[in-house]
Design an enzyme around this catalytic site. Structure first.
Site, PDB file in Angstrom:
ATOM      1  N   HIS A 258       0.843  -1.195   0.000  1.00 52.70           N
ATOM      2  CA  HIS A 258       0.000   0.000   0.000  1.00 52.70           C
ATOM      3  C   HIS A 258       0.875   1.240   0.000  1.00 52.70           C
ATOM      4  O   HIS A 258       1.929   1.251   0.635  1.00 52.70           O
ATOM      5  CB  HIS A 258      -0.914   0.015   1.238  1.00 52.70           C
ATOM      6  CG  HIS A 258      -2.079   0.911   1.076  1.00 52.70           C
ATOM      7  ND1 HIS A 258      -2.011   2.258   1.320  1.00 52.70           N
ATOM      8  CD2 HIS A 258      -3.342   0.656   0.656  1.00 52.70           C
ATOM      9  CE1 HIS A 258      -3.186   2.798   1.075  1.00 52.70           C
ATOM     10  NE2 HIS A 258      -4.011   1.847   0.656  1.00 52.70           N
ATOM     11  N   ASP A 312      -7.847  -5.502   0.057  1.00 49.52           N
ATOM     12  CA  ASP A 312      -8.353  -6.371  -1.008  1.00 49.52           C
ATOM     13  C   ASP A 312      -7.950  -7.836  -0.847  1.00 49.52           C
ATOM     14  O   ASP A 312      -8.372  -8.677  -1.625  1.00 49.52           O
ATOM     15  CB  ASP A 312      -7.871  -5.850  -2.371  1.00 49.52           C
ATOM     16  CG  ASP A 312      -8.441  -4.478  -2.688  1.00 49.52           C
ATOM     17  OD1 ASP A 312      -9.582  -4.222  -2.290  1.00 49.52           O
ATOM     18  OD2 ASP A 312      -7.743  -3.665  -3.321  1.00 49.52           O
TER      19      ASP A 312
HETATM   20  N1  CMC Z   1       4.214  -7.588  -4.338  1.00 49.86           N
HETATM   21  C1  CMC Z   1       5.538  -7.547  -4.535  1.00 49.86           C
HETATM   22  N2  CMC Z   1       6.288  -6.432  -4.433  1.00 49.86           N
HETATM   23  C2  CMC Z   1       5.664  -5.309  -4.129  1.00 49.86           C
HETATM   24  C3  CMC Z   1       4.268  -5.257  -3.907  1.00 49.86           C
HETATM   25  C4  CMC Z   1       3.550  -6.452  -4.020  1.00 49.86           C
HETATM   26  N3  CMC Z   1       2.243  -6.481  -3.839  1.00 49.86           N
HETATM   27  N4  CMC Z   1       3.920  -3.996  -3.621  1.00 49.86           N
HETATM   28  C5  CMC Z   1       5.032  -3.269  -3.667  1.00 49.86           C
HETATM   29  N5  CMC Z   1       6.086  -4.051  -3.984  1.00 49.86           N
HETATM   30  C6  CMC Z   1       7.492  -3.630  -4.102  1.00 49.86           C
HETATM   31  C7  CMC Z   1       7.803  -3.132  -5.500  1.00 49.86           C
HETATM   32  O1  CMC Z   1       8.191  -4.181  -6.333  1.00 49.86           O
HETATM   33  C8  CMC Z   1       8.908  -2.149  -5.222  1.00 49.86           C
HETATM   34  O2  CMC Z   1      10.092  -2.884  -5.001  1.00 49.86           O
HETATM   35  P1  CMC Z   1      11.534  -2.281  -5.416  1.00 49.86           P
HETATM   36  O3  CMC Z   1      11.665  -1.011  -4.619  1.00 49.86           O
HETATM   37  O4  CMC Z   1      12.459  -3.357  -5.009  1.00 49.86           O
HETATM   38  O5  CMC Z   1      11.428  -2.039  -6.886  1.00 49.86           O
HETATM   39  C9  CMC Z   1       8.505  -1.526  -3.899  1.00 49.86           C
HETATM   40  O6  CMC Z   1       7.691  -2.493  -3.265  1.00 49.86           O
HETATM   41  C10 CMC Z   1       7.722  -0.230  -4.045  1.00 49.86           C
HETATM   42  O7  CMC Z   1       6.675  -0.420  -5.007  1.00 49.86           O
HETATM   43  P2  CMC Z   1       5.859   0.772  -5.659  1.00 49.86           P
HETATM   44  O8  CMC Z   1       5.041   0.211  -6.767  1.00 49.86           O
HETATM   45  O9  CMC Z   1       6.745   1.930  -5.925  1.00 49.86           O
HETATM   46  O10 CMC Z   1       4.976   1.165  -4.418  1.00 49.86           O
HETATM   47  P3  CMC Z   1       3.619   1.948  -4.486  1.00 49.86           P
HETATM   48  O11 CMC Z   1       3.482   2.719  -3.260  1.00 49.86           O
HETATM   49  O12 CMC Z   1       3.500   2.683  -5.762  1.00 49.86           O
HETATM   50  O13 CMC Z   1       2.644   0.680  -4.545  1.00 49.86           O
HETATM   51  C11 CMC Z   1       0.725  -0.590  -4.760  1.00 49.86           C
HETATM   52  C12 CMC Z   1       1.409   0.564  -4.025  1.00 49.86           C
HETATM   53  C13 CMC Z   1      -0.594  -0.823  -4.084  1.00 49.86           C
HETATM   54  C14 CMC Z   1       0.508  -0.191  -6.219  1.00 49.86           C
HETATM   55  C15 CMC Z   1       1.591  -1.874  -4.700  1.00 49.86           C
HETATM   56  O14 CMC Z   1       1.841  -2.232  -3.377  1.00 49.86           O
HETATM   57  C16 CMC Z   1       0.980  -3.025  -5.483  1.00 49.86           C
HETATM   58  O15 CMC Z   1       1.157  -3.118  -6.697  1.00 49.86           O
HETATM   59  N6  CMC Z   1       0.236  -3.959  -4.769  1.00 49.86           N
HETATM   60  C17 CMC Z   1      -0.448  -5.031  -5.453  1.00 49.86           C
HETATM   61  C18 CMC Z   1      -1.790  -4.544  -5.986  1.00 49.86           C
HETATM   62  C19 CMC Z   1      -2.758  -4.288  -4.856  1.00 49.86           C
HETATM   63  O16 CMC Z   1      -2.953  -5.107  -3.980  1.00 49.86           O
HETATM   64  N7  CMC Z   1      -3.441  -3.119  -4.907  1.00 49.86           N
HETATM   65  C20 CMC Z   1      -4.431  -2.724  -3.912  1.00 49.86           C
HETATM   66  C21 CMC Z   1      -3.983  -1.553  -3.138  1.00 49.86           C
HETATM   67  S1  CMC Z   1      -4.894  -1.211  -1.647  1.00 49.86           S
HETATM   68  C22 CMC Z   1      -6.563  -1.046  -2.017  1.00 49.86           C
HETATM   69  C23 CMC Z   1      -6.925  -0.323  -3.225  1.00 49.86           C
HETATM   70  O17 CMC Z   1      -6.428   0.758  -3.534  1.00 49.86           O
HETATM   71  O18 CMC Z   1      -7.779  -0.842  -3.929  1.00 49.86           O
END
Ligand code: CMC
EC number: 2.3.3.16
Length: 377
Positions: A258, A312
């Protein structure tokens, strides 16, 4: 030199009295009330009053909210007919977008303090009609308009399934509606705010929000998380699946991570509790077992990076146990979040309005001499 905040991380676009999040401690409050207290003690209608009018209602205020909703379930028949024309395998959110676009053709109200909240109550009622009929039409059933009952959750489930829902199902639906109500300014709410800042109508703001919610990184994550559980098939396959997909292939673990929470999402805790209470059939028990094992392994691997289950991860098991197919999960999220979107755009337009118009930092060639088409290589 201007700086870009990639993904608008830590950019504040408005002040709000709606939702407070402490991402380090895992705290979520609506209007100062702890999410767990609201889920345990309130109806969704009470939360509607809280989000739109700033406090929990007294009995008279609650009665008014219910009355307004109860008289607003109807939608113009052509809206349903347009939905009927869509293919049965259409995406549920795409169907909602179409329906809300069609509603915008009927209700193009200008913004007016004193009327906006009444409009919001009407939209919340119509959202129930639209989502119930997304399910019904995809299942080849005839359209149905929700009818007044003891609660919004019950009327919605009744209209959707044409049966009397159990008390437990109504409770779980009510809890899900509250848990997904609002989460400050994620992508969908930001999209709604951008649209509202141009003073576009409320229905069009909802269309913008739906489009942003649909993606798997936002609202689509509940379907994606549940699909992982189905793909894993058996609890004994969890470790192998995780190593193959998440470690080797570097796929994201859906329902984890998140932007704001750096600890366990408090909504995930509550959804997990409901999932544990509701999963009774051997199939849903197995899915829950898979999810819990996947959670353990996910936290073992990602806990150090502060990546934990989000809302989720378990919500799908709750929806599935109530009787919804996977394709409905994002639209159920949307049904609830319509309230958050409306509360935010009203707060913004009424109290803080200014056109949202950010800048892009130009990094292309500064000036080039024009070359006629005939002389280009
Ligand atoms: N699985 C594996 N690695 C992850 C995940 C994950 N679910 N989430 C973040 N990371 C890693 C990512 O690979 C990155 O690693 P590195 O720094 O080594 O490259 C690091 O964490 C930061 O990722 P980011 O994409 O820059 O972080 P963000 O703040 O933009 O991501 C997110 C937030 C929700 C998009 C992400 O955690 C994600 O893709 N999660 C999976 C999809 C998900 O469950 N979404 C629902 C979010 S909560 C409810 C909603 O909004 O609906």
């Amino acid at each position: 030199m201007s700086e870009i905040s990639r993904g608008l991380e830590n950019v504040f676009i408005k002040a709000t009295s709606l939702t407070y999040i402490d991402g380090e401690k895992g705290i979520l409050r609506y209007g100062g009330y702890n999410i767990e207290d609201l889920v345990r003690n309130c109806s969704f209608e009470e939360v509607i009053h809280l989000m739109l009018y700033g406090d929990l209602p007294n009995s008279e205020q609650l009665k008014k909210v219910k009355e307004r909703i109860n008289e607003s379930y109807n939608v113009p028949p052509p809206v349903i007919r347009i939905m009927e024309e869509l293919p049965h395998d259409a995406d549920a959110i795409a169907m909602m977008e179409t329906a809300f676009s069609a509603l915008a053709s009927y209700y193009n109200y200008p913004w007016k303090k004193g009327e906006n909240k009444e409009r919001a109550l009407e939209i919340i009622a119509k959202a129930s009609t639209i989502v119930a009929n997304v399910y019904r039409l995809k299942e080849g059933q005839k359209p149905e308009i929700p009818e007044p009952s003891e609660s919004y959750a019950k009327s919605f489930l009744r209209a959707t399934f044409s049966r009397e829902p159990s008390e437990e199902e109504v409770d779980a639906m009510n809890a899900a509606l509250i848990l997904y109500t609002d989460h400050e300014v994620p992508a969908s709410t930001t999209a709604a705010l951008v649209t509202s800042s141009t003073l576009s109508d409320m229905y069009s703001c909802i269309v913008s929000a739906l489009a942003a919610l649909k993606g798997p990184l936002h609202g689509g994550a509940a379907e994606a998380a549940f699909s992982q559980f189905l793909e894993i098939k058996d609890p004994s396959n969890v470790e192998e699946w995780f190593n193959e997909n998440v470690i080797k292939e570097k796929k994201r673990l859906m329902g984890f991570g998140h932007r704001v929470y750096k600890t366990y999402d408090p909504r995930a805790k509550l959804f997990k509790r409901y999932a544990e209470e509701l999963a009774r059939t051997p199939e849903s028990k197995k899915i829950l077992d898979i999810a819990e094992r996947l959670e353990d392994i996910g936290i073992k691997n990602f806990g150090e990076k502060k990546i934990y289950p989000n809302t989720d991860f378990y919500s799908g098991i709750v929806f599935y146990s109530i009787g919804f197919p996977v394709y409905m999960f994002t639209s159920l999220f949307a049904l609830s979040r319509v309230l958050g979107w409306l509360a935010h755009i009203i707060e913004y337009v009424e109290d803080q309005h200014r056109l949202i118009r950010p800048r892009a930092l130009y990094v292309g060639p500064i000036k080039r001499d024009f070359i006629p088409l005939s002389s280009r290589n």
